[in-house]
Scaffold this motif. Structure first.
Motif, mmCIF file in Angstrom:
data_model
loop_
_atom_site.group_PDB
_atom_site.id
_atom_site.type_symbol
_atom_site.label_atom_id
_atom_site.label_comp_id
_atom_site.label_asym_id
_atom_site.label_seq_id
_atom_site.Cartn_x
_atom_site.Cartn_y
_atom_site.Cartn_z
ATOM 1 N N TYR A 248 -7.378 3.094 -1.341
ATOM 2 C CA TYR A 248 -6.021 3.043 -1.883
ATOM 3 C C TYR A 248 -5.304 1.843 -1.282
ATOM 4 O O TYR A 248 -5.261 1.683 -0.061
ATOM 5 C CB TYR A 248 -5.257 4.325 -1.548
ATOM 6 N N SER A 249 -4.778 0.991 -2.150
ATOM 7 C CA SER A 249 -3.938 -0.129 -1.716
ATOM 8 C C SER A 249 -2.484 0.251 -1.965
ATOM 9 O O SER A 249 -2.082 0.511 -3.109
ATOM 10 C CB SER A 249 -4.287 -1.406 -2.495
ATOM 11 N N ALA A 250 -1.696 0.284 -0.908
ATOM 12 C CA ALA A 250 -0.287 0.627 -1.036
ATOM 13 C C ALA A 250 0.459 -0.509 -1.734
ATOM 14 O O ALA A 250 -0.042 -1.636 -1.824
ATOM 15 C CB ALA A 250 0.307 0.885 0.348
ATOM 16 N N PRO A 251 1.661 -0.258 -2.245
ATOM 17 C CA PRO A 251 2.444 -1.313 -2.895
ATOM 18 C C PRO A 251 2.655 -2.503 -1.967
ATOM 19 O O PRO A 251 2.578 -2.370 -0.734
ATOM 20 C CB PRO A 251 3.772 -0.607 -3.216
ATOM 21 N N PRO A 252 2.931 -3.673 -2.553
ATOM 22 C CA PRO A 252 3.055 -4.902 -1.748
ATOM 23 C C PRO A 252 4.073 -4.821 -0.616
ATOM 24 O O PRO A 252 3.879 -5.439 0.437
ATOM 25 C CB PRO A 252 3.471 -5.955 -2.784
ATOM 26 N N ASP A 253 5.158 -4.064 -0.813
ATOM 27 C CA ASP A 253 6.154 -3.985 0.251
ATOM 28 C C ASP A 253 5.638 -3.212 1.464
ATOM 29 O O ASP A 253 6.167 -3.336 2.571
ATOM 30 C CB ASP A 253 7.445 -3.339 -0.263
ATOM 31 N N VAL A 254 4.581 -2.403 1.270
ATOM 32 C CA VAL A 254 3.933 -1.709 2.383
ATOM 33 C C VAL A 254 2.759 -2.540 2.895
ATOM 34 O O VAL A 254 2.569 -2.711 4.100
ATOM 35 C CB VAL A 254 3.458 -0.309 1.955
ATOM 36 N N GLY A 255 1.939 -3.026 1.963
ATOM 37 C CA GLY A 255 0.881 -3.973 2.303
ATOM 38 C C GLY A 255 -0.257 -3.412 3.121
ATOM 39 O O GLY A 255 -0.853 -4.132 3.929
ATOM 40 N N LEU A 256 -0.571 -2.166 2.921
ATOM 41 C CA LEU A 256 -1.642 -1.542 3.690
ATOM 42 C C LEU A 256 -2.772 -1.072 2.779
ATOM 43 O O LEU A 256 -2.562 -0.755 1.610
ATOM 44 C CB LEU A 256 -1.114 -0.356 4.492
#
Length: 317
Positions: A71-79
């Motif tokens: 799972y790639s978190a949204p860009p503002d999380v970036g994890l």
């Protein structure tokens, strides 16, 4: 010690007996299936090449990936989060070397990671009060091998479940919890748990644990709350749900933190109700939801399917 009534003290002989207790046929079958399997859980900053590096590392060591979730978190999380399950011959013997060899890969991608052998069951303690529906569900799924764990003990502030638990060969400890003697009761509970368990399951254990207790098992205490959190935090949620006229009732399994019913949520479910439902109806329906939700959460924890970030969980179910 005298005013805390333990069902029995923990002797070295009892510990050895628990460790040598044979699996049921279902549990033995599960252990054989998982004999060479391990799980790798990772969270790190999201960037290209992570999956390729993990796959190449395992391929070079002769491992076969049997399941990979990411799972790639949204860009503002970036994890980036991933769970990799793989088979490797002689896995248990090779695990220390595998961990050492993975360190450069982990450092290159700033990974937080852990490697867990699937064939070694986690040691669990179940805490329960008078209501036993969640306990019975866990015991049944443990017996059938659906919950692959070493059930080390059941602890209760009431003696009601003793016969059921001990009939299965599981140690039962009765530790009364009086309001004025709660620290002493917790001290006895912690003495029983010390070095014996990996996870604590609160199966409708109707007591609030102290910060000291919670701190001993960070993200390793699973509670079932008889409400669809964040609604109706605390006591008597069914009565408050009835007064509010809800059309859905639910249950929430979560990790325990110092904040009451505020820990990372693992699983939730609901059941539709209507204006005809009494408080007793809500409780009866809710008991079914509670036991299913708790068992799911425990299973996912035992199978290393949960990653935690901040106060949220990523569950690869």
């Amino acid at each position: 010690m005298s005013d805390i009534k333990l069902a029995q003290s923990v002797t070295s002989e009892q510990k050895a007996d628990r460790r040598s207790r044979p699996y049921s046929d279902d549990q033995r079958h599960t252990a054989q299936e998982l004999a060479n399997r391990a799980r790798l859980l990772i969270s790190c900053p999201d960037q290209p090449g992570i999956v390729a590096a993990i796959a190449q590392f395992l391929y070079q060591r002769g491992a076969n990936i049997v399941q990979m979730d990411q799972y790639s978190a949204p860009p503002d999380v970036g994890l980036f989060f991933t769970r990799v399950e793989f088979d490797l011959p002689s896995m248990l013997q090779r695990l220390p070397e595998l961990e050492r060899a993975f360190v450069p890969v982990a450092d290159a991608f700033q990974m937080e990671w852990r490697l867990a052998p699937a064939c070694v069951p986690k040691r669990a303690a179940i805490f329960v009060s008078k209501e036993d529906h969640c306990l019975l569900e866990l015991l049944w799924q443990w017996q059938t091998g659906d919950l692959f764990m070493d059930l080390a003990m059941v602890i209760s502030n009431h003696p009601d479940a003793r016969e059921t638990v001990e009939s299965l060969g599981v140690p039962f400890y009765h530790v009364p919890v009086d309001r004025d003697r709660k620290p002493q009761a917790e001290a006895k509970q912690l003495a029983l748990l010390a070095g014996q368990v990996d996870v604590v399951i609160l199966a409708r254990y109707m007591q609030i644990l102290s910060p000291e207790f919670v701190g001993r098992f960070p993200n390793r205490i699973i509670n079932i709350h008889h409400s669809f959190l964040p609604a109706f935090v605390g006591r008597n949620p069914y009565g408050r749900a009835y007064n509010r006229g809800v059309k859905l009732i639910g249950a929430t399994a979560h990790y325990v933190t110092d904040e009451l019913d505020e820990g990372p949520i693992i699983e939730q479910d609901v059941h539709r109700v209507d204006h005809r439902a009494t408080v007793a109806d809500l409780k009866r329906i809710g008991r079914h939801v509670e036991r299913v939700v708790l068992a799911r959460a425990v299973k996912w924890h035992l199978e290393d399917r949960i990653l935690i970030h901040d106060n949220k969980t990523i569950v690869f179910a």
